[in-house]
Design an enzyme around this catalytic site. Structure first.
Site, PDB file in Angstrom:
ATOM      1  N   TRP A 158       1.638  -3.591   5.718  1.00  0.00           N
ATOM      2  CA  TRP A 158       2.775  -4.489   5.498  1.00  0.00           C
ATOM      3  C   TRP A 158       2.826  -5.055   4.076  1.00  0.00           C
ATOM      4  CZ3 TRP A 158       0.503  -8.769   3.757  1.00  0.00           C
ATOM      5  CH2 TRP A 158      -0.825  -9.016   4.153  1.00  0.00           C
ATOM      6  N   ASN A 159       1.762  -4.905   3.282  1.00  0.00           N
ATOM      7  CA  ASN A 159       1.739  -5.683   2.032  1.00  0.00           C
ATOM      8  C   ASN A 159       2.689  -5.159   0.961  1.00  0.00           C
ATOM      9  OD1 ASN A 159       0.070  -3.486   1.667  1.00  0.00           O
ATOM     10  ND2 ASN A 159      -1.483  -4.597   0.511  1.00  0.00           N
ATOM     11  N   LYS A 182       5.163   5.885  10.754  1.00  0.00           N
ATOM     12  CA  LYS A 182       5.194   4.612  11.471  1.00  0.00           C
ATOM     13  C   LYS A 182       4.807   3.499  10.492  1.00  0.00           C
ATOM     14  CE  LYS A 182       2.180   2.231  13.519  1.00  0.00           C
ATOM     15  NZ  LYS A 182       2.608   0.932  12.964  1.00  0.00           N
ATOM     16  N   PRO A 183       5.762   2.623  10.171  1.00  0.00           N
ATOM     17  CA  PRO A 183       5.428   1.520   9.274  1.00  0.00           C
ATOM     18  C   PRO A 183       4.712   0.401  10.036  1.00  0.00           C
ATOM     19  CG  PRO A 183       7.719   1.350   9.943  1.00  0.00           C
ATOM     20  CD  PRO A 183       7.159   2.588  10.618  1.00  0.00           C
ATOM     21  N   ALA A 184       4.192  -0.558   9.302  1.00  0.00           N
ATOM     22  CA  ALA A 184       3.513  -1.702   9.923  1.00  0.00           C
ATOM     23  C   ALA A 184       4.487  -2.507  10.763  1.00  0.00           C
ATOM     24  CB  ALA A 184       2.914  -2.581   8.836  1.00  0.00           C
ATOM     25  N   GLY A 238      -4.510   1.209   5.023  1.00  0.00           N
ATOM     26  CA  GLY A 238      -4.751   0.074   5.909  1.00  0.00           C
ATOM     27  C   GLY A 238      -6.224  -0.278   5.904  1.00  0.00           C
ATOM     28  N   SER A 239      -6.670  -0.846   7.000  1.00  0.00           N
ATOM     29  CA  SER A 239      -8.041  -1.363   7.029  1.00  0.00           C
ATOM     30  C   SER A 239      -9.057  -0.246   7.275  1.00  0.00           C
ATOM     31  CB  SER A 239      -8.147  -2.413   8.132  1.00  0.00           C
ATOM     32  OG  SER A 239      -7.872  -1.814   9.373  1.00  0.00           O
ATOM     33  N   GLU A 260      -6.514   5.447   2.399  1.00  0.00           N
ATOM     34  CA  GLU A 260      -6.592   4.431   1.344  1.00  0.00           C
ATOM     35  C   GLU A 260      -6.887   3.125   2.071  1.00  0.00           C
ATOM     36  OE1 GLU A 260      -6.100   1.601  -0.630  1.00  0.00           O
ATOM     37  OE2 GLU A 260      -3.958   1.998  -0.951  1.00  0.00           O
ATOM     38  N   LEU A 261      -8.161   2.727   2.053  1.00  0.00           N
ATOM     39  CA  LEU A 261      -8.638   1.670   2.951  1.00  0.00           C
ATOM     40  C   LEU A 261      -8.958   0.386   2.181  1.00  0.00           C
ATOM     41  CD1 LEU A 261     -10.869   4.045   5.109  1.00  0.00           C
ATOM     42  CD2 LEU A 261      -8.458   3.459   5.388  1.00  0.00           C
ATOM     43  N   CYS A 294      -4.764  -4.486  -1.841  1.00  0.00           N
ATOM     44  CA  CYS A 294      -6.113  -3.936  -1.640  1.00  0.00           C
ATOM     45  C   CYS A 294      -6.866  -3.769  -2.952  1.00  0.00           C
ATOM     46  CB  CYS A 294      -6.044  -2.632  -0.871  1.00  0.00           C
ATOM     47  SG  CYS A 294      -4.810  -1.540  -1.529  1.00  0.00           S
ATOM     48  N   GLU A 392     -12.922  -8.871   2.419  1.00  0.00           N
ATOM     49  CA  GLU A 392     -11.757  -9.194   1.604  1.00  0.00           C
ATOM     50  C   GLU A 392     -11.059 -10.430   2.169  1.00  0.00           C
ATOM     51  OE1 GLU A 392      -8.881  -5.975  -0.336  1.00  0.00           O
ATOM     52  OE2 GLU A 392      -9.483  -5.477   1.674  1.00  0.00           O
TER      53      GLU A 392
END
Ligand code: ADP
Length: 490
Positions: A158-159, A182-184, A238-239, A260-261, A294, A392
């Site tokens: 979502w960021n 699929k978006p956040a 994401g995470s 990309e975490l 991130c 984080e």
């Protein structure tokens, strides 16, 4: 003519499958809210596995024709998409700010940033070269050609509601892949608007499909893609726990992954740094998007000789940052995305104070503005026992750690499972060379806080993931190499 849309025309509450807007198969919906006020913006489709399957079916049908277009034909469509995104920069920027909360100037900036990937990969589409392998035997020719990998599933956070999905869809389409996305759940509207513009630009039905789902539905919905052998690649931002889950669960069909975490970026200020530049760089990198990126510095290491001066310079600048909803044109920090995010920030700051940190700026929620606001914060005397060192914070909190020598700073900086971004400030050329080599990270900012560019490879090492987005390398993740061996020629 490049069509301009009103903000309300860009808000699409349905899934986009096979060129059509459709409600979820079972009609379910969930609310998308404005993080500044908690007001419901609209109710969007809450998809399930049947919707995921319908999207994959459409992507499979569309793949042969899209893959067989000339690269320059795909490039022309992507360039039109880019032009449409830029022509609608104000409305898209406002939509980003509405559902994500970032200040309007940052929302507009994100539109330009996201569009830059579309333009970049439109051009890259026409430069997918193979190789003629030097001849090894008479009568035999060996060549390597690159082919689109197939259907790509994109899952985004979502960021950066526009940039994250644009930099996945653009290279996929450029390569000749078709996409299910699929978006956040917090920010699905910008993604739907982007898909609307892609359709307007001439992306054919089925080539780009988007479904929205609440967090409760996301697991089962995405699981359908993980199990479907037609989906050949997952691209995810994401995470780290979710990235590991996707890697595990897609192993059954051995999909290619780009992950990309999370990061835990160190920002090191040496005694020989230009302190003004370091403060400015930290403000830009730490407080952009309210600290919700991130690549945000999470641990600021300052050498003992300049610690007090740097802390003083930084906290003065941080205290001046204006916290306000995106609707205020002077806003520099908006609301955090949701209550979970705010609670985590407060937990990190409270834990740091309990372990001896000192507040130099901020250090509190701002209930007078709303439940999602936190004051931009500087903490001194941070130590490695604190929660904010290992995890984080993902908020506007700069925690300052003190160090004595270079070896100690590098050891501390690398003492994390993560390795996305890192930053350091020094004016000593030999130190710059040493430290750049020693930092375990995919990205190193050297006397620079703003790193993002469509021309640069973005991605991490260690548990920050693998794969690169942007740059000349970014397309490789969406291609597979086929070796052609032609014999009996002589
Ligand atoms: P964040 O903590 O920033 O929300 P997440 O990694 O939890 O980051 O979420 C990033 C994206 O991954 C979102 O689109 C979210 O819906 C999706 N997601 C989260 N958990 C799962 C899961 N178990 N399966 C599939 N998608 C997931």
């Amino acid at each position: 003519m490049t069509r301009q849309f009103e903000l309300k025309e860009l808000i699409r509450p349905d899934n986009f499958i096979d060129g059509q807007w459709r409600a979820a198969a079972d009609g379910a919906r969930f609310a998308v809210t404005d993080p500044a006020t908690g007001t419901i913006i609209t109710q969007v489709a809450d998809s399930g596995p049947a919707d995921a399957r319908a999207a994959t079916d459409a992507a499979a049908r569309a793949l042969p024709a899209w893959r067989d277009l000339l690269p320059k034909e795909r490039a022309t469509i992507l360039h039109k998409w880019n032009a449409l995104i830029l022509a609608n920069q104000d409305a898209l920027g406002a939509l980003i700010s509405l559902e994500q909360g970032k200040p309007l100037a940052e929302g507009r900036g994100e539109v330009a940033y996201g569009a830059s990937y579309v333009a970049w990969f439109a051009d890259e589409a026409t430069r997918i070269y193979g190789d003629i392998i030097p001849q090894q035997q008479h009568g035999k020719r060996m060549t390597a050609v690159k082919e689109p990998i197939g259907i790509v599933a994109a899952i985004t956070p979502w960021n950066f509601p526009l940039a994250m999905i644009a930099r996945k869809i653009a290279p996929a389409l450029a390569a000749g892949c078709t996409v299910v996305a699929k978006p956040a759940e917090d920010t699905p509207l910008t993604a739907s608007a982007l898909v609307l513009l892609a359709h307007e630009a001439g992306v054919p039905a089925g080539v780009l499909n988007l479904i929205t789902a609440s967090r409760d539905h996301a697991v089962a919905t995405v699981a359908d893609w993980l199990e479907d052998s037609r989906v050949r690649k997952i691209t995810f931002t994401g995470s780290t726990p979710v990235g590991k889950y996707l890697a595990r669960e897609s192993a059954g069909t051995l999909k290619k992954l780009s992950l990309e975490l999370g990061g835990n970026a160190p920002f090191i200020v040496f005694d020989d740094a230009d302190l003004d530049a370091a403060v400015t760089g930290l403000l830009a990198s730490k407080f952009r998007n309210g600290g919700q990126t991130c690549v945000c510095p999470n641990r600021v290491y300052v050498q003992a000789g300049v610690y007090d001066k740097f802390a003083d310079m930084l906290s003065r600048r941080v205290s001046e940052l204006k916290v306000a909803p995106a609707t205020d044109p002077d806003a520099q920090i908006g609301p955090m995305i949701n209550i979970r995010a705010i609670d985590k920030i407060a937990r990190h700051v409270d834990d740091a104070l309990a372990h001896g940190a000192r507040v130099l700026a901020g250090g509190r929620r701002l209930p007078e503005l709303g439940p999602h606001y936190y004051a931009p914060t500087v903490l001194a005397d941070a130590t490695h026992e604190m929660l904010l060192c290992g995890e984080e914070t993902f908020g506007p909190v700069a925690a300052l750690f003190r160090f004595d020598d270079e070896a100690e700073a590098i050891e501390a900086a690398n003492n994390t499972p993560f390795g996305l971004a890192s930053y350091f400030y020094s004016q000593d050329v030999r130190r710059i060379d040493r430290v750049s080599r020693a930092l375990q990270a995919g990205i190193v900012g050297i006397n620079e806080g703003a790193l993002a560019s469509e021309a640069a490879p973005f991605g991490g090492v260690k548990e920050s993931g693998y794969g690169r987005e942007g740059s000349k390398y970014g397309l490789d993740d969406y291609l597979s190499i086929k070796y052609l061996c032609q014999g009996n020629l002589a």
